[in-house]
Design a protein around this motif. Structure first.
Motif, PDB file in Angstrom:
ATOM      1  N   PHE A  49       0.852  -1.188   0.000  1.00 43.16           N
ATOM      2  CA  PHE A  49       0.000   0.000   0.000  1.00 43.16           C
ATOM      3  C   PHE A  49       0.885   1.234   0.000  1.00 43.16           C
ATOM      4  O   PHE A  49       1.785   1.359   0.829  1.00 43.16           O
ATOM      5  CB  PHE A  49      -0.913   0.001   1.231  1.00 43.16           C
ATOM      6  N   ILE A  50       0.614   2.161  -0.911  1.00 46.30           N
ATOM      7  CA  ILE A  50       1.388   3.401  -1.012  1.00 46.30           C
ATOM      8  C   ILE A  50       0.438   4.563  -0.778  1.00 46.30           C
ATOM      9  O   ILE A  50      -0.577   4.697  -1.450  1.00 46.30           O
ATOM     10  CB  ILE A  50       2.058   3.529  -2.395  1.00 46.30           C
ATOM     11  N   PHE A  51       0.782   5.385   0.202  1.00 42.53           N
ATOM     12  CA  PHE A  51      -0.026   6.554   0.549  1.00 42.53           C
ATOM     13  C   PHE A  51       0.785   7.812   0.277  1.00 42.53           C
ATOM     14  O   PHE A  51       1.940   7.912   0.664  1.00 42.53           O
ATOM     15  CB  PHE A  51      -0.420   6.513   2.030  1.00 42.53           C
ATOM     16  N   GLY A  52       0.187   8.778  -0.407  1.00 41.72           N
ATOM     17  CA  GLY A  52       0.839  10.062  -0.624  1.00 41.72           C
ATOM     18  C   GLY A  52       1.419  10.255  -2.002  1.00 41.72           C
ATOM     19  O   GLY A  52       1.959  11.321  -2.300  1.00 41.72           O
ATOM     20  N   ALA A  53       1.339   9.254  -2.867  1.00 41.03           N
ATOM     21  CA  ALA A  53       1.875   9.394  -4.224  1.00 41.03           C
ATOM     22  C   ALA A  53       1.402   8.232  -5.084  1.00 41.03           C
ATOM     23  O   ALA A  53       0.986   7.194  -4.580  1.00 41.03           O
ATOM     24  CB  ALA A  53       3.396   9.419  -4.207  1.00 41.03           C
ATOM     25  N   THR A  54       1.509   8.453  -6.377  1.00 39.90           N
ATOM     26  CA  THR A  54       1.293   7.386  -7.338  1.00 39.90           C
ATOM     27  C   THR A  54       2.617   7.143  -8.033  1.00 39.90           C
ATOM     28  O   THR A  54       3.174   8.059  -8.644  1.00 39.90           O
ATOM     29  CB  THR A  54       0.220   7.789  -8.371  1.00 39.90           C
ATOM     30  N   LEU A  55       3.129   5.928  -7.901  1.00 40.16           N
ATOM     31  CA  LEU A  55       4.430   5.615  -8.489  1.00 40.16           C
ATOM     32  C   LEU A  55       4.237   4.898  -9.822  1.00 40.16           C
ATOM     33  O   LEU A  55       3.438   3.971  -9.919  1.00 40.16           O
ATOM     34  CB  LEU A  55       5.242   4.735  -7.533  1.00 40.16           C
ATOM     35  N   PRO A  56       4.975   5.312 -10.850  1.00 41.85           N
ATOM     36  CA  PRO A  56       4.826   4.652 -12.151  1.00 41.85           C
ATOM     37  C   PRO A  56       5.344   3.213 -12.084  1.00 41.85           C
ATOM     38  O   PRO A  56       6.384   2.941 -11.503  1.00 41.85           O
ATOM     39  CB  PRO A  56       5.688   5.505 -13.091  1.00 41.85           C
ATOM     40  N   GLY A  57       4.582   2.305 -12.674  1.00 37.97           N
ATOM     41  CA  GLY A  57       5.011   0.914 -12.727  1.00 37.97           C
ATOM     42  C   GLY A  57       4.813   0.135 -11.437  1.00 37.97           C
ATOM     43  O   GLY A  57       5.201  -1.024 -11.361  1.00 37.97           O
ATOM     44  N   GLU A  58       4.230   0.764 -10.447  1.00 35.79           N
ATOM     45  CA  GLU A  58       4.036   0.074  -9.164  1.00 35.79           C
ATOM     46  C   GLU A  58       2.955  -0.990  -9.307  1.00 35.79           C
ATOM     47  O   GLU A  58       1.952  -0.791  -9.978  1.00 35.79           O
ATOM     48  CB  GLU A  58       3.643   1.073  -8.070  1.00 35.79           C
ATOM     49  N   ARG A  59       3.187  -2.107  -8.662  1.00 41.14           N
ATOM     50  CA  ARG A  59       2.219  -3.201  -8.652  1.00 41.14           C
ATOM     51  C   ARG A  59       1.918  -3.537  -7.202  1.00 41.14           C
ATOM     52  O   ARG A  59       2.725  -4.173  -6.537  1.00 41.14           O
ATOM     53  CB  ARG A  59       2.781  -4.401  -9.403  1.00 41.14           C
ATOM     54  N   PRO A  60       0.771  -3.127  -6.702  1.00 40.52           N
ATOM     55  CA  PRO A  60       0.453  -3.334  -5.286  1.00 40.52           C
ATOM     56  C   PRO A  60       0.236  -4.804  -4.906  1.00 40.52           C
ATOM     57  O   PRO A  60       0.387  -5.163  -3.755  1.00 40.52           O
ATOM     58  CB  PRO A  60      -0.830  -2.537  -5.068  1.00 40.52           C
ATOM     59  N   PHE A  61      -0.097  -5.662  -5.864  1.00 42.26           N
ATOM     60  CA  PHE A  61      -0.293  -7.079  -5.588  1.00 42.26           C
ATOM     61  C   PHE A  61       0.648  -7.886  -6.467  1.00 42.26           C
ATOM     62  O   PHE A  61       0.691  -7.699  -7.685  1.00 42.26           O
ATOM     63  CB  PHE A  61      -1.742  -7.493  -5.880  1.00 42.26           C
TER      64      PHE A  61
END
Length: 166
Positions: A49-61
């Motif tokens: 879980f990432i709070f405070g930003a949207t990171l390019p290429g991020e895969r939360p699962f």
């Protein structure tokens, strides 16, 4: 004093296996420049879980076998590989627990070793693998990593290996 009575050792082995499968083997938390990341690693998958930003290429699962390929440093690749290996080992006691739950007497008669001790040994191996992976995350990952499920697996392994099966 015994932690588990002999007559309940089989049921405890099944319950311990299922609890190890449900517990996150590690939890990580870090914050960088207003971005907070919480990572929960279960045996079959990882949630991030990432709070405070949207990171390019991020895969939360990610599934356990995908984690190593998603990492960028050698220690974290190894940690991901150890996590996938722990899942592979865990599938043995998990599958056996399903059969043992349904046919305890048949399993005890068919195996050349005590099934409770077998569960203990396999859960101990899962605990060692996830603890080693957690150690790599602790030393190579920013923030705090707590090896919750790794320690749970080791405690259950100890209890299963030391139960009095008289």
């Amino acid at each position: 004093m015994a932690w588990v009575k002999s007559e309940y050792a089989g049921e405890f082995a099944v319950l311990a296996t299922w609890l190890v499968g449900l517990a996150p083997w590690s939890v990580s938390l870090f914050e960088i420049e207003g971005v907070t990341v919480i990572g929960l690693r279960f045996l079959p998958f990882r949630f991030q879980f990432i709070f405070g930003a949207t990171l390019p290429g991020e895969r939360p699962f990610l599934w356990a076998w995908q984690v190593a390929a998603f990492q960028q440093s050698a220690p974290l690749v190894l940690a991901g590989t150890l996590g996938a290996a722990a899942l592979a080992v865990f599938l043995l006691p998990f599958g056996l627990s399903l059969y043992y739950y349904a046919a305890e007497d048949r399993v005890e008669a068919a195996l050349p070793v005590d099934p409770v001790r077998l569960f203990g040994g396999l859960l101990g191996l899962v605990g060692v693998l996830t603890l080693a992976a957690s150690g790599l995350f602790i030393t190579s990952f920013p923030g705090i990593t707590v090896p919750i499920g790794a320690l749970v697996a080791l405690v259950f392994a100890y209890l299963l290996l030391t139960v009095d099966r008289a």
